[in-house]
Each structure stands twice: as structure tokens, then as C-alpha cells.
Write an enzyme that holds these catalytic residues in place. Structure first.
Site, PDB file in Angstrom:
ATOM      1  CB  SER A 135      -0.929  -0.067   1.292  1.00 50.95           C
ATOM      2  OG  SER A 135      -1.524   1.201   1.331  1.00 50.95           O
ATOM      3  CE  LYS A 161      -4.664   0.216   0.625  1.00 48.36           C
ATOM      4  NZ  LYS A 161      -5.497  -0.701   1.626  1.00 48.36           N
ATOM      5  CE  LYS A 163      -4.014   3.982   2.524  1.00 52.97           C
ATOM      6  NZ  LYS A 163      -5.341   3.351   3.183  1.00 52.97           N
ATOM      7  CG  ASP A 189      -8.060   2.338   0.924  1.00 52.09           C
ATOM      8  OD1 ASP A 189      -9.088   2.581   1.117  1.00 52.09           O
ATOM      9  OD2 ASP A 189      -7.282   1.740   1.943  1.00 52.09           O
ATOM     10  CD  GLU A 214      -8.784  -0.746   1.059  1.00 50.90           C
ATOM     11  OE1 GLU A 214      -8.017  -1.022   0.200  1.00 50.90           O
ATOM     12  OE2 GLU A 214      -8.833  -1.033   2.318  1.00 50.90           O
ATOM     13  CG  ASP A 239     -10.640  -0.992   5.546  1.00 50.28           C
ATOM     14  OD1 ASP A 239     -10.942  -1.191   6.501  1.00 50.28           O
ATOM     15  OD2 ASP A 239      -9.452  -0.345   5.254  1.00 50.28           O
ATOM     16  CE  LYS A 263      -7.307  -2.350   7.184  1.00 49.45           C
ATOM     17  NZ  LYS A 263      -7.643  -0.869   7.056  1.00 49.45           N
ATOM     18  N   GLY A 291      -4.265  -4.230   6.276  1.00 50.92           N
ATOM     19  CA  GLY A 291      -2.995  -4.013   7.212  1.00 50.92           C
ATOM     20  C   GLY A 291      -3.149  -2.506   7.806  1.00 50.92           C
TER      21      GLY A 291
HETATM   22  O1  SMG Z   1      -0.389  -2.143   6.872  1.00 43.19           O
HETATM   23  O2  SMG Z   1       0.512  -1.946   4.960  1.00 43.19           O
HETATM   24  C1  SMG Z   1       0.073  -1.824   5.687  1.00 43.19           C
HETATM   25  C2  SMG Z   1      -1.323  -0.334   5.595  1.00 43.19           C
HETATM   26  C3  SMG Z   1      -2.255  -0.733   4.848  1.00 43.19           C
HETATM   27  O3  SMG Z   1      -3.243   0.963   3.671  1.00 43.19           O
HETATM   28  C4  SMG Z   1      -3.035   0.289   4.506  1.00 43.19           C
HETATM   29  N1  SMG Z   1      -4.111   0.747   5.656  1.00 43.19           N
HETATM   30  O4  SMG Z   1      -7.374   1.846   5.035  1.00 43.19           O
HETATM   31  O5  SMG Z   1      -6.487  -0.029   4.509  1.00 43.19           O
HETATM   32  C5  SMG Z   1      -6.416   0.959   4.841  1.00 43.19           C
HETATM   33  C6  SMG Z   1      -5.160   1.382   5.604  1.00 43.19           C
HETATM   34  C7  SMG Z   1      -5.165   1.823   7.072  1.00 43.19           C
HETATM   35  C8  SMG Z   1      -4.052   2.350   7.792  1.00 43.19           C
HETATM   36  S1  SMG Z   1      -3.684   3.849   7.568  1.00 43.19           S
HETATM   37  C9  SMG Z   1      -2.550   4.269   8.879  1.00 43.19           C
HETATM   38 MG    MG Z   2      -8.431   0.634   3.443  1.00 45.11          MG
END
Ligand code: SMG
Ligand code: MG
Length: 368
Positions: A135, A161, A163, A189, A214, A239, A263, A291
Site C-alpha cells: 500500500s 495499492k 492511496k 483506497d 476500496e 474496509d 482486518k 494492514g
Molecule cells: O499495513 O501496509 C499496511 C497499511 C495498509 O493502507 C493500509 N492501511 O485503510 O487499508 C487502510 C489503511 C489503514 C491504515 S492507515 C494508517
Molecule cells: Mg483501507
């Protein structure tokens, strides 16, 4: 199993690169850990609540308080104590799934270390390795984004992925597709950064063949997601919206998502996460493991979860090196784009004592 002592620790581990989402930027992983000692074994739990309540309503200080004041007395009253009894014992307290999940994880780890069974075996892992995705945080500069994608693809990551947020979306996806082609497994996402009025922007992502979008809309906007899903061709994945197996089933049945991010912390623990997996499998909806920038403790449990049969898409289960110069546990090392599911008893990993010492910012015995 009888609890002899419970300790809450805070560890702060610097991230190798700041992680920017539509709701904020993290430069460290500030994690609340639960350390249980029982008459049978010790157990570790990692709470995925962040320092500030931005991803969800939970935050690390609040999680520590609710554990000490409300969950600990309930846990101490469970007889006999095992992981299956934790969620029912905490169910009368509203909310706080990440705090509940951390406690359940610690009890489960202790239980499995005592019996000699691995987390993967207990939870139903169907394979010994899981595919890694990565991500990538929002970048101000598209050149920097392309360099990051290039580096992760060279490392062997099997899925990218990005953001996104309004204004940092279509151009980023287009740039990655133009540079790396259509074969790269690519998804985005939004962390709920869009509204029902943004359908046209989200539809503009359709030509890029993304695996999924996402959580484009607010966590409670199941109907909005169902409408959006009918107006775009990219599959919608939820999510933040999915807080239980029942909600996952409802969201799927209402047409709000075609893929689910699982999660454990968001749904109150690994046992409910397994139930989310199960209801999705029944409906032929693929899932993948999300994650929360976990240390090696949470990562060990995530990798075990991601080995369940219906986790058919690569997850945000990246190698330790993607996050930390030094992990709390022995590092998770990616080989050929995959991580091995730990095989030792319980989580199969534990904090390295010297790393724990250096990363700990606070510790407090709350029992024993
Ligand atoms: O653990 O690689 C990881 C982060 C993956 O993008 C990620 N997590 O919305 O899925 C999500 C975000 C939430 C955490 S942001 C601090
Ligand atoms: Mg997410």
C-alpha cells in the site's frame, strides 16, 4: 489457563517513509501491546488503533483505558479462560473492536503457545505462504510515486495499492498504468474521502482495469456504496464499513461490495475475522487481508489469517522492511513476492528483548 499478570506497553517504531492517507500522515507506528502471563504460557496482542482517532473512532490511549477499566475485570472473571470466551465476555461493552481484538489475540497466543499449536493451524490456514501486496501513501509528486511503484515491483510485490483522495486519484492511476502497463495488479483506497456526489470521478477510474476501489464513501454509507457499485464497472471493496461478519453478509447481499478487506482489529478479533472470511466464501466474494502498519506481532497473525482459502487476492501484508528499518520481532522477509506463514507455537514470533526495550515508550502493569 489462569492469568497471572497483564501489562500494557506502548512501542514507537519509526517508519522508513511517511505514510499519507486521505485522513492524515503517519511517521511512526505507535502501537499498544498487551502482554499476558498465564500459568501455561505468555501471550502477546497488538492493538491496531492509531495514536489519533482518524481511521476509526478508536485511538491507542483510549484503547488502553477501556482495557484497564472495563475489559480486564471481565477477562479475569472468565473461567475457564480461552480465546473463544473473550468476545462473549466483552460483548456488553459497546464498540472498541480494536481493543477487544488485541486482548483476544493475547489470550489466543498464550493458549496456542501452551498447546504447541500455531496460529495458522488453529485459524485454518490452507497454505504455507501468502502473496504480498503493498500500500503506497499519497504522493505530492507523480515522479516520486512512479519511483516508489518501480521499487516495490522490483522487490517482487505482486499487487500495488495506491492511496487516493479527491484531486489525487485519476492522474496517479493513469501515470502508473502508462508506465507499468495493464498487467500490474493495481487497486486504490480512498479511506472514505469521497461523497455520493463524486460518482463521475470514480467512474473515470473504470478504463484503468483496477482490481477494486476500496472504501470510497463514508463507513456508514452502505446504500451509497450499493448505488455507486451499480454506476461503475470497477468492483467496490469495503474496509471501514465492515465491522462484523453480519455486516459483511448484509453489505454483499445489498450489492454494496463485491470484495471485502478483512482486518481483525476492525471486527473485534481474529475469530470474528475468520467468520467474515466464511460468510464471504459462502457468497463467492473474495477477501484479502488488510494492514494497519503492524509490527511483527500483528503481522504474524495477519499472515496466518491471509492463508485461509478464500483470501484469493494479495493483501496489505508486506515485508517488515517496507515499514521499519528494524521490526520489533524477527523481520518478515519477502521471498519471491510472498511471506511464509510462521510455524512455531502461537504467533510463532515474539518481541526481541533488546528491540522491545529500545522501542518501548511506556509500560504499565494493570494486573499481577
Ligand atoms: O499495513 O501496509 C499496511 C497499511 C495498509 O493502507 C493500509 N492501511 O485503510 O487499508 C487502510 C489503511 C489503514 C491504515 S492507515 C494508517
Ligand atoms: Mg483501507
Amino acid at each position: 489457563m489462569k492469568i497471572q499478570s497483564v501489562e500494557l506497553l506502548r512501542v514507537e517504531i519509526p517508519l522508513v517513509t511517511p505514510f499519507r492517507t486521505s485522513f492524515g500522515t503517519d511517521t511512526v507506528r505507535d502501537a499498544l501491546l498487551v502482554h499476558l502471563v498465564t500459568d501455561a504460557a505468555e501471550g502477546w496482542g497488538e492493538c491496531v488503533a492509531d495514536r489519533e482517532p482518524l481511521y476509526s473512532a478508536e485511538w491507542a490511549d483510549g484503547a488502553a483505558m477501556v482495557i484497564e477499566r472495563f475489559f480486564l475485570p471481565r477477562i479475569l472473571a472468565i473461567d475457564p479462560l480461552d480465546a473463544e470466551a473473550v468476545a462473549p465476555a466483552l460483548a456488553d461493552v459497546e464498540g472498541h473492536p480494536m481493543a477487544k481484538g488485541a486482548l483476544e489475540m493475547a489470550v489466543l497466543d498464550a493458549q496456542l503457545r501452551a498447546s504447541g499449536e500455531s496460529f495458522g493451524s488453529y485459524i485454518g490456514a490452507a497454505r504455507a505462504h501468502v502473496d504480498c501486496g503493498v500500500s503506497i501513501g499519497i504522493q505530492d509528486d507523480l515522479g516520486r510515486l512512479l519511483d516508489l511503484v518501480d521499487g516495490y515491483l522490483s522487490d517482487g510485490y505482486r499487487r500495488i495499492k495506491l492511496k487516493i483522495e479527491p484531486g489525487n486519484d485519476v492522474a496517479a492511476v493513469r501515470a502508473v498504468r502508462e508506465r507499468f502497463g495493464d498487467d500490474v495488479l493495481l487497486q486504490v483506497d480512498a479511506n472514505a474521502a469521497y461523497t455520493r456526489a463524486d460518482g463521475a470521478t470514480l467512474a473515470a477510474l473504470d478504463p484503468f482495469g483496477l482490481l477494486l476501489i476500496e472504501q470510497p464513501l463514508a463507513p456508514d454509507d452502505i446504500v451509497g456504496h450499493a448505488r455507486l457499485a451499480r454506476s461503475v464497472t470497477t468492483p467496490i471493496c469495503l474496509d471501514e464499513s465492515i465491522t462484523s461478519a453480519r455486516l459483511a453478509a448484509d453489505a454483499i447481499d445489498l450489492g454494496a461490495c463485491a470484495i471485502v478487506n478483512v482486518k481483525a482489529g476492525r471486527v473485534g478479533g481474529y475469530l470474528e475475522a475468520r467468520r467474515v472470511h466464511d460468510v464471504c466464501a459462502t457468497r463467492n466474494v473474495p477477501v484479502w487481508c488488510g494492514g494497519m502498519l503492524e509490527t511483527g506481532l500483528g503481522r504474524a497473525a495477519n499472515v496466518a489469517l491471509a492463508a485461509l482459502p478464500n483470501f484469493t487476492l494479495p493483501g496489505d501484508t508486506s515485508a517488515s522492511a517496507r515499514y521499519f528499518a528494524e521490526d520489533l520481532t524477527e523481520p518478515f522477509i519477502m521471498v519471491d513476492g510472498r511471506l511464509a506463514v510462521p510455524e512455531g507455537p502461537g504467533l510463532g514470533v515474539a518481541p526481541r528483548p533488546d528491540a522491545l526495550e529500545r522501542f518501548t515508550t511506556a509500560r504499565r502493569h494493570i494486573h499481577g
